[in-house]
Design a protein around this motif. Sequence first.
Motif, short mmCIF file in Angstrom:
data_model
loop_
_atom_site.label_atom_id
_atom_site.label_comp_id
_atom_site.label_asym_id
_atom_site.label_seq_id
_atom_site.Cartn_x
_atom_site.Cartn_y
_atom_site.Cartn_z
N SER A 223 -12.59 14.40 3.07
CA SER A 223 -11.43 14.25 3.94
C SER A 223 -11.78 14.22 5.42
O SER A 223 -10.94 13.87 6.25
N ILE A 228 -10.76 8.00 7.07
CA ILE A 228 -9.59 8.61 6.46
C ILE A 228 -8.56 8.90 7.54
O ILE A 228 -8.85 9.52 8.55
N GLU A 229 -7.34 8.47 7.31
CA GLU A 229 -6.29 8.64 8.31
C GLU A 229 -5.63 10.02 8.16
O GLU A 229 -5.66 10.63 7.08
N TYR A 233 -2.11 14.51 1.34
CA TYR A 233 -2.70 13.93 0.13
C TYR A 233 -2.67 14.93 -1.02
O TYR A 233 -2.99 16.10 -0.85
N SER A 282 -7.45 6.17 -3.65
CA SER A 282 -7.63 4.91 -2.93
C SER A 282 -8.07 5.13 -1.49
O SER A 282 -8.80 4.32 -0.92
N SER A 283 -7.65 6.25 -0.91
CA SER A 283 -7.98 6.53 0.49
C SER A 283 -9.35 7.17 0.64
O SER A 283 -10.07 6.91 1.60
N TYR A 284 -9.71 8.03 -0.29
CA TYR A 284 -10.90 8.87 -0.15
C TYR A 284 -12.06 8.43 -1.03
O TYR A 284 -13.15 8.96 -0.90
#
Length: 308
Positions: A223, A228-229, A233, A282-284
């Motif tokens: 994270s 990563i925005e 999550y 999908s993000s990490y």
Amino acid sequence: MQNYLITGGAGFIGSKLAKTLVDLGKKVTVIDNLSTGFLENIPDGAEFIEGNCEDQSTIKQLNRRRFDVIYHIAGQSSGEVSYDNPVLDMQANVQSTLVLLKYAVDHSCPILIYASSMSVYGDPKSLPVKETDTPEPKSFYAVGKHASENYLRIYRTFGIKTVALRLFNVYGAGQNLSNLRQGMASIYLSQAIQTNKILVKGSPERFRDFIHINDVVDAFLKSKNEHIESGVYNVCSGNRIYVKDILELISSEMENPIEISFAGSTPGDQFGIYGDPSFFESSYGFSNQITFKKGMLDMINWAKGNHL
């Protein structure tokens, strides 16, 4: 050398993260009040400051140093306990977050990563729960976690990245088995080993989403990545595990028969919840690696090895 601050670094999650970072050659400072954590959990090589994160006397011991990442994991971690003293719960879980956010801004720390909780969802109207679902917290503890998430959101406007990881039911070897008011699987396991009895507060049809400690540490590490925005999550497996199945698994691994009884309930308890991990994945680039059965069997073997 990268410099990390970990609050709650003597506890179950924080100490595992601290050890991983020390082993990676990072400089680690730990803050913990040792109310539920243990001094021996803090890895060699980490600097230790004893105290509460919400107290300025503790923060002053940081000597205004700059950290590359602040991991805020410390806090009162039981929904049940939050009913004993809601003000104390608020100070430990909300005031501490505000103090650390201000420290991050004042001392140019670019990232603060917060251990939030699936409890913010309350009793969801649909499953699995997604980050876009409206939180309806049922306990003082959950209200505090949701409040901290909102403070993180506001502090993003001050130029720092903030990430709230909504942890589902974290479990695994190393969990505090002496604390019988936090951690569903650890409570049942501790009772079974110590007394050959398990008292369950609530229905055996309740269910949870269990995520292994190793996967949680991986989530915290991922994270902080630059791509990563800021946001909220879910950290979960996406699997529904019933209380009755946990009891059956624990009982099957004990040498003596286990007497199971059901009585009462826990204030603010959620009946059933499991999460949708797809946004996190999908993000990490993260996915749950350890199945509940394997992780729980490892935990049972660890606990039986004279760890109580």
